[in-house]
Design an enzyme around this catalytic site. Sequence first.
Site, PDB file in Angstrom:
ATOM      1  CE1 TYR A 108     -13.577   3.443  -8.272  1.00  0.00           C
ATOM      2  CE2 TYR A 108     -16.118   3.211  -8.594  1.00  0.00           C
ATOM      3  CZ  TYR A 108     -14.741   2.537  -8.392  1.00  0.00           C
ATOM      4  OH  TYR A 108     -14.938   1.518  -7.759  1.00  0.00           O
ATOM      5  CG  ASP A 121      -2.212   0.821   1.031  1.00  0.00           C
ATOM      6  OD1 ASP A 121      -3.128   0.373   0.774  1.00  0.00           O
ATOM      7  OD2 ASP A 121      -2.045   1.927   1.131  1.00  0.00           O
TER       8      ASP A 121
HETATM    9  N1  SER Z   1     -18.302   1.910  -3.858  1.00  0.00           N
HETATM   10  C1  SER Z   1     -17.925   2.725  -4.990  1.00  0.00           C
HETATM   11  C2  SER Z   1     -18.268   3.981  -4.952  1.00  0.00           C
HETATM   12  O1  SER Z   1     -19.174   4.526  -4.056  1.00  0.00           O
HETATM   13  C3  SER Z   1     -18.630   2.052  -6.285  1.00  0.00           C
HETATM   14  O2  SER Z   1     -17.979   1.061  -6.852  1.00  0.00           O
HETATM   15  O3  SER Z   1     -17.239   4.860  -5.464  1.00  0.00           O
END
Ligand code: SER
Length: 320
Positions: free
Chosen positions: A143, A38
């Site tokens: 993301y 990490d």
């Molecule tokens: N748990 C993640 C998020 O909220 C989704 O994969 O970004």
Amino acid sequence: MSSAKRKILVTGSSGQIGSELVPALRERYGTQNVVACDIKPLQEGSGPFELADVTDREALEGIIRKHRIGSIYHLVSILSAAGEMNPNLAWSVNIESLRNVLDLALQHKMEQVFWPSSIAAFGPHTPRIHTHQLTVMDPNTMYGITKVTGELLCNYYFVKYGLDVRCLRYPGIISWKTPPGGGTTDYAVAIFHGALREGRYECFVAADTVIPMMYMPDAIRAAIEFTSAPRSRLHTHLGYNLAAMSFSARELAKEVKRHLPGFVCTYKPDARQKIADSWPKSIIDDRCSRKDWGWKPRFNLCRTVEDMLNHLRVVVPGPR
Ligand code: SER
């Protein structure tokens, strides 16, 4: 993943999934055979640990050589809400580290790579109910974009080079070992801390927001069962849909209140609402996971809330 003589590396080992996957893998394959890695120094724990930034290919290769790594669970990720604050960082951490892992896995003839994808790989035009395995994927968060890109990359390395890369599309994960941080599904963890600490919680999504979720023991079991399945059984090296439960923020609050009758939940949606609204709502269609590698969830909302409170009551101070 076979327990071979070569070791297993877990990147992002101090994160939400890593901090529970590492002990589970160590129990299965032996403490010394699982190397945790990490960017944050290790707080506690035994077993081999490396402090490194895996976007640094040389540093990663050094660890692979030093420990004779034969397979990698690559968990490093900037989550959805944090990614919107810093999209460049989300792209470089999520994608550069994955490319490093895939290239080095090939170069060092590794047996397997596991990489978590997410429901965030879906987007506003994806059917939000019974979301299929193969469907429209048009995420509008950085993301989510890195998750679709990553799935395509993983599949590319499988098709072109025969690398055994495996991906699961995780729902929001509820867990108690690490504090929530950086995700849109964080409210489903933070609500327990608020309820125990102060008897109240202000939820950052609206009461009727429904997102697919999973309790951590199911998420860990999924990773281990999936990576142990024979390669010949798998039909995709893009992400496998994975489902456990779906509920609204209000239903979650109601279940918490059943255990803590004084608990009050209020709702004040912020920017994360828009992210939540772009993801599937109800149960994801995970028939492929069930058929190909035998997936079956064990935790529903009721069991999850009970188990979360049992664990957190011990560590979270508060009025109750
Ligand atoms: N748990 C993640 C998020 O909220 C989704 O994969 O970004």
